[in-house]
Design a protein around this motif. Structure first.
Motif, PDB file in Angstrom:
ATOM      1  N   UNK A 167       0.873  -1.229   0.071  1.00 62.13           N
ATOM      2  CA  UNK A 167      -0.094   0.004   0.083  1.00 62.13           C
ATOM      3  C   UNK A 167       0.839   1.201   0.200  1.00 62.13           C
ATOM      4  N   UNK A 168       1.665   1.249   1.015  1.00 65.32           N
ATOM      5  CA  UNK A 168       2.859   2.649   0.911  1.00 65.32           C
ATOM      6  C   UNK A 168       3.470   2.536  -0.563  1.00 65.32           C
ATOM      7  N   UNK A 169       4.054   1.428  -1.067  1.00 67.49           N
ATOM      8  CA  UNK A 169       4.548   1.745  -2.333  1.00 67.49           C
ATOM      9  C   UNK A 169       3.477   2.176  -3.471  1.00 67.49           C
ATOM     10  N   UNK A 170       2.191   1.483  -3.494  1.00 67.33           N
ATOM     11  CA  UNK A 170       1.427   1.906  -4.534  1.00 67.33           C
ATOM     12  C   UNK A 170       0.849   3.446  -4.315  1.00 67.33           C
ATOM     13  N   UNK A 171       0.706   3.999  -3.056  1.00 66.08           N
ATOM     14  CA  UNK A 171       0.221   5.386  -2.847  1.00 66.08           C
ATOM     15  C   UNK A 171       1.609   6.216  -3.135  1.00 66.08           C
ATOM     16  N   UNK A 172       2.565   5.766  -3.210  1.00 65.81           N
ATOM     17  CA  UNK A 172       3.854   6.681  -3.459  1.00 65.81           C
ATOM     18  C   UNK A 172       3.813   7.041  -4.835  1.00 65.81           C
ATOM     19  N   UNK A 173       3.403   6.066  -5.769  1.00 61.38           N
ATOM     20  CA  UNK A 173       3.369   6.180  -7.310  1.00 61.38           C
ATOM     21  C   UNK A 173       2.382   7.262  -7.657  1.00 61.38           C
ATOM     22  N   UNK A 174       1.354   7.503  -6.874  1.00 62.97           N
ATOM     23  CA  UNK A 174       0.312   8.400  -7.292  1.00 62.97           C
ATOM     24  C   UNK A 174      -0.226   9.086  -5.882  1.00 62.97           C
ATOM     25  N   UNK A 175       0.798  10.321  -5.436  1.00 65.74           N
ATOM     26  CA  UNK A 175       0.499  10.515  -4.129  1.00 65.74           C
ATOM     27  C   UNK A 175      -0.651  11.694  -4.122  1.00 65.74           C
ATOM     28  N   UNK A 176      -0.917  12.283  -5.125  1.00 69.29           N
ATOM     29  CA  UNK A 176      -2.219  13.355  -5.208  1.00 69.29           C
ATOM     30  C   UNK A 176      -3.404  12.542  -5.564  1.00 69.29           C
ATOM     31  N   UNK A 177      -3.468  11.272  -5.785  1.00 70.56           N
ATOM     32  CA  UNK A 177      -4.655  10.645  -6.318  1.00 70.56           C
ATOM     33  C   UNK A 177      -5.606  10.370  -4.980  1.00 70.56           C
ATOM     34  N   UNK A 178      -7.081  10.665  -5.203  1.00 72.23           N
ATOM     35  CA  UNK A 178      -7.889  10.311  -4.471  1.00 72.23           C
ATOM     36  C   UNK A 178      -8.264   8.818  -4.670  1.00 72.23           C
ATOM     37  N   UNK A 179      -7.834   7.936  -5.651  1.00 75.29           N
ATOM     38  CA  UNK A 179      -8.430   6.793  -5.763  1.00 75.29           C
ATOM     39  C   UNK A 179      -7.579   5.931  -4.770  1.00 75.29           C
ATOM     40  N   UNK A 180      -8.209   4.703  -4.143  1.00 78.64           N
ATOM     41  CA  UNK A 180      -7.437   3.943  -3.067  1.00 78.64           C
ATOM     42  C   UNK A 180      -6.377   2.721  -3.875  1.00 78.64           C
ATOM     43  N   UNK A 181      -5.433   3.178  -4.374  1.00 78.74           N
ATOM     44  CA  UNK A 181      -4.494   2.413  -5.136  1.00 78.74           C
ATOM     45  C   UNK A 181      -3.717   1.327  -4.168  1.00 78.74           C
ATOM     46  N   UNK A 237     -15.427   7.308  -0.751  1.00 79.47           N
ATOM     47  CA  UNK A 237     -15.525   7.947  -2.328  1.00 79.47           C
ATOM     48  C   UNK A 237     -16.960   8.446  -2.298  1.00 79.47           C
ATOM     49  N   UNK A 238     -17.844   7.614  -2.176  1.00 80.33           N
ATOM     50  CA  UNK A 238     -19.255   7.894  -2.506  1.00 80.33           C
ATOM     51  C   UNK A 238     -19.737   8.991  -1.769  1.00 80.33           C
ATOM     52  N   UNK A 239     -19.464   9.090  -0.447  1.00 79.39           N
ATOM     53  CA  UNK A 239     -19.969  10.016   0.548  1.00 79.39           C
ATOM     54  C   UNK A 239     -19.416  11.307   0.323  1.00 79.39           C
ATOM     55  N   UNK A 240     -18.045  11.556  -0.445  1.00 77.04           N
ATOM     56  CA  UNK A 240     -17.397  12.709  -0.779  1.00 77.04           C
ATOM     57  C   UNK A 240     -17.699  13.160  -2.106  1.00 77.04           C
ATOM     58  N   UNK A 241     -18.877  12.476  -2.752  1.00 75.50           N
ATOM     59  CA  UNK A 241     -19.486  13.168  -4.250  1.00 75.50           C
ATOM     60  C   UNK A 241     -18.491  12.542  -5.359  1.00 75.50           C
ATOM     61  N   UNK A 242     -17.658  11.526  -4.900  1.00 74.98           N
ATOM     62  CA  UNK A 242     -16.603  11.074  -5.977  1.00 74.98           C
ATOM     63  C   UNK A 242     -17.251   9.781  -6.369  1.00 74.98           C
ATOM     64  N   UNK A 260     -15.332   7.516  -9.119  1.00 77.50           N
ATOM     65  CA  UNK A 260     -14.436   7.035  -8.496  1.00 77.50           C
ATOM     66  C   UNK A 260     -14.646   5.844  -7.693  1.00 77.50           C
ATOM     67  N   UNK A 261     -16.081   5.874  -6.994  1.00 79.66           N
ATOM     68  CA  UNK A 261     -16.362   4.965  -6.027  1.00 79.66           C
ATOM     69  C   UNK A 261     -16.917   3.879  -7.013  1.00 79.66           C
ATOM     70  N   UNK A 262     -17.502   4.064  -8.045  1.00 81.84           N
ATOM     71  CA  UNK A 262     -17.963   3.043  -8.913  1.00 81.84           C
ATOM     72  C   UNK A 262     -16.699   2.311  -9.800  1.00 81.84           C
ATOM     73  N   UNK A 263     -15.652   3.144  -9.874  1.00 83.04           N
ATOM     74  CA  UNK A 263     -14.443   2.458 -10.877  1.00 83.04           C
ATOM     75  C   UNK A 263     -13.847   1.539  -9.612  1.00 83.04           C
ATOM     76  N   UNK A 264     -13.770   2.032  -8.226  1.00 85.67           N
ATOM     77  CA  UNK A 264     -13.177   1.017  -7.386  1.00 85.67           C
ATOM     78  C   UNK A 264     -14.000  -0.148  -7.230  1.00 85.67           C
ATOM     79  N   UNK A 265     -15.416  -0.236  -7.301  1.00 83.37           N
ATOM     80  CA  UNK A 265     -16.273  -1.436  -7.030  1.00 83.37           C
ATOM     81  C   UNK A 265     -15.904  -2.171  -8.317  1.00 83.37           C
ATOM     82  N   UNK A 266     -15.880  -1.720  -9.243  1.00 81.10           N
ATOM     83  CA  UNK A 266     -15.577  -2.623 -10.884  1.00 81.10           C
ATOM     84  C   UNK A 266     -14.379  -2.931 -10.857  1.00 81.10           C
ATOM     85  N   UNK A 267     -13.381  -2.156 -10.456  1.00 79.43           N
ATOM     86  CA  UNK A 267     -11.765  -2.712 -10.501  1.00 79.43           C
ATOM     87  C   UNK A 267     -11.528  -3.768  -9.718  1.00 79.43           C
TER      88      UNK A 267
END
Length: 130
Positions: free
Chosen positions: A26-40, A95-100, A103-110
């Motif tokens: 998780x730390x590595x994945x997040x470091x690759x996209x630090x400004x993303x709201x998506x839970x990589x 993500x859903x609660x914050x109006x994204x 992104x919430x649907x993408x997270x579900x699908x992925x």
């Protein structure tokens, strides 16, 4: 209830290993996209875990690997500690609660669709090379 200490230790030690690796991935994945709201981080851990469980389930079932304690160590312990349904659910909710909504649907699908595909792929790879 019959409690077997060896089985408890197998699950507990495997869970420790899996949780540590989940954190590192998780730390590595997040470091690759630090400004993303998506839970990589969670996506990476869950999809890697799905591929691994497909591969290992194929080995255990097709090759008759391991005793029950070893299976518990791997599947319930390591992979149970490595993957995380509750974190996935919470992050999707946030993500859903914050109006994204997208992104919430993408997270579900992925995670659900690709998770199933990765389990199948792992199992098929073992079947192919058996």
């Amino acid at each position: 209830m019959n409690v077997d200490l060896i089985k408890i230790l197998a699950v507990g030690s495997g869970g420790f290993i899996g949780a540590v690796f989940r954190y590192l991935i998780s730390v590595f994945a997040i470091s690759q996209a630090p400004d993303s709201k998506f839970p990589y981080g969670t996506v990476a851990a869950n999809l890697i875990g799905c591929l691994l469980i497909g591969l290992l389930a194929g080995l255990f079932e097709l090759k008759s690997w391991g005793n029950p304690e070893f299976r518990l160590f791997i599947f319930v312990g390591i992979l149970g500690g490595f993957t995380t349904f509750s974190t996935f659910s919470h992050e999707t909710f946030l993500l859903f609660e914050n109006g994204k909504i997208l992104l919430s649907l993408a997270n579900l699908a992925v995670q659900v669709l690709f998770g199933l595909i990765f389990v199948w792929l792992g199992y098929q790879l073992i079947r192919l090379f058996s």
